[in-house]
Design an enzyme around this catalytic site. Structure first.
Site, PDB file in Angstrom:
ATOM      1  N   HIS A  79     -18.981   6.350   6.757  1.00  0.00           N
ATOM      2  CA  HIS A  79     -19.992   7.329   7.116  1.00  0.00           C
ATOM      3  C   HIS A  79     -19.738   7.923   8.497  1.00  0.00           C
ATOM      4  O   HIS A  79     -19.096   7.299   9.347  1.00  0.00           O
ATOM      5  CB  HIS A  79     -21.379   6.706   7.062  1.00  0.00           C
ATOM      6  CG  HIS A  79     -21.820   6.406   5.667  1.00  0.00           C
ATOM      7  ND1 HIS A  79     -23.078   5.952   5.375  1.00  0.00           N
ATOM      8  CD2 HIS A  79     -21.181   6.524   4.474  1.00  0.00           C
ATOM      9  CE1 HIS A  79     -23.196   5.795   4.076  1.00  0.00           C
ATOM     10  NE2 HIS A  79     -22.045   6.125   3.508  1.00  0.00           N
ATOM     11  N   GLU A  81     -21.759   8.377  10.991  1.00  0.00           N
ATOM     12  CA  GLU A  81     -22.330   7.550  12.054  1.00  0.00           C
ATOM     13  C   GLU A  81     -21.395   6.389  12.376  1.00  0.00           C
ATOM     14  O   GLU A  81     -21.155   6.066  13.544  1.00  0.00           O
ATOM     15  CB  GLU A  81     -23.690   6.966  11.638  1.00  0.00           C
ATOM     16  CG  GLU A  81     -24.715   7.990  11.211  1.00  0.00           C
ATOM     17  CD  GLU A  81     -24.747   8.217   9.704  1.00  0.00           C
ATOM     18  OE1 GLU A  81     -23.685   8.527   9.101  1.00  0.00           O
ATOM     19  OE2 GLU A  81     -25.821   8.097   9.120  1.00  0.00           O
ATOM     20  N   CYS A 117     -28.243   5.647   6.317  1.00  0.00           N
ATOM     21  CA  CYS A 117     -28.466   4.571   5.347  1.00  0.00           C
ATOM     22  C   CYS A 117     -28.795   3.284   6.105  1.00  0.00           C
ATOM     23  O   CYS A 117     -28.643   3.207   7.322  1.00  0.00           O
ATOM     24  CB  CYS A 117     -27.240   4.396   4.453  1.00  0.00           C
ATOM     25  SG  CYS A 117     -25.809   3.639   5.277  1.00  0.00           S
ATOM     26  N   CYS A 120     -25.891   1.943   8.198  1.00  0.00           N
ATOM     27  CA  CYS A 120     -25.686   2.729   9.416  1.00  0.00           C
ATOM     28  C   CYS A 120     -26.786   2.452  10.434  1.00  0.00           C
ATOM     29  O   CYS A 120     -26.524   2.378  11.632  1.00  0.00           O
ATOM     30  CB  CYS A 120     -25.612   4.215   9.094  1.00  0.00           C
ATOM     31  SG  CYS A 120     -24.039   4.680   8.317  1.00  0.00           S
TER      32      CYS A 120
END
Length: 165
Positions: A79, A81, A117, A120
Site C-alpha cells: 500500500h 502508506e 486499511c 496500514c
C-alpha cells in the site's frame, strides 16, 4: 492572488504520486510531511522485482469478487502508506502528517471516502505519525487524528476470527 492552502498543496502532490500506482482497482498516493518538509512518498504497487497487476492485466481480489476493504493479504500490492513509511526514518515521522489521495483506476475519479486499511493504520500508529489527511474532492479533505485509530481498536469479534491465523 489566490494561493493554494498547505493541505491541498500536499494533497495535490499525493494525487500526482498516485499516477505511478499499478493497481487495477484504486490508485493511491501518500506523502509524509513534518515541519513543512516532505519526508517521503509512496504509491501502491507490487514489491520490487515482482509483476504488477497492471502488467499482468488481472487483479486477484477483483477476480475473486472480494469487496473493497477486505482480504488485503490476497493483494499483490504494497500500500501507498506502507511504501511511504518504509522509505522514511522513524525519527522524522514522529509527529508528522500523512497526506493521502485515492482515485478509481478505471474512471480516474477521486474516491471521497478513502481510509487506510487496518494494517496500514497499525503501521501509521507505530511510525509515530500524528495526523492523516485524506482528499475527498479537489478542495475538500478529512483530517483524522491518529490517536483516534488507537482508541478505536479494530479488534475483530470472536465469530469473525474463525478460519484466520
Amino acid at each position: 492572488m489566490n494561493r493554494r492552502d498547505k493541505h491541498n498543496y500536499y494533497l495535490d502532490i499525493a494525487q500526482t504520486i498516485l499516477e505511478r500506482a499499478t493497481c487495477l482497482r484504486n490508485n493511491v498516493g501518500a506523502v509524509i510531511v513534518k515541519n513543512d518538509e516532505i519526508i517521503s512518498t509512496g504509491y501502491n504497487g507490487a514489491p520490487r522485482g515482482r509483476a504488477n497487476c497492471c502488467d499482468l492485466g488481472v487483479c486477484r481480489r477483483e477476480q475473486l469478487g472480494i469487496p473493497r476493504g477486505q482480504r488485503y493479504e490476497l493483494c499483490r500490492s504494497v500500500h501507498a502508506e506502507q511504501n511511504a513509511i518504509i522509505a522514511a526514518p522513524r525519527g522524522e515521522m514522529i509527529g508528522a502528517t500523512l497526506y493521502l489521495a485515492m482515485c478509481n483506476s478505471k474512471t480516474g475519479a477521486l474516491v471521497p471516502d478513502a481510509s487506510p486499511c487496518n494494517m496500514c493504520r497499525r503501521m501509521i500508529i507505530n511510525a509515530g505519525i500524528e495526523r492523516v489527511i485524506i482528499r475527498n474532492t479537489e478542495t475538500e479533505y478529512t483530517i483524522h487524528n491518529v490517536q483516534d485509530y488507537i482508541e478505536q481498536d479494530d479488534t475483530l469479534p470472536e465469530d469473525q476470527l474463525k478460519g484466520t491465523y
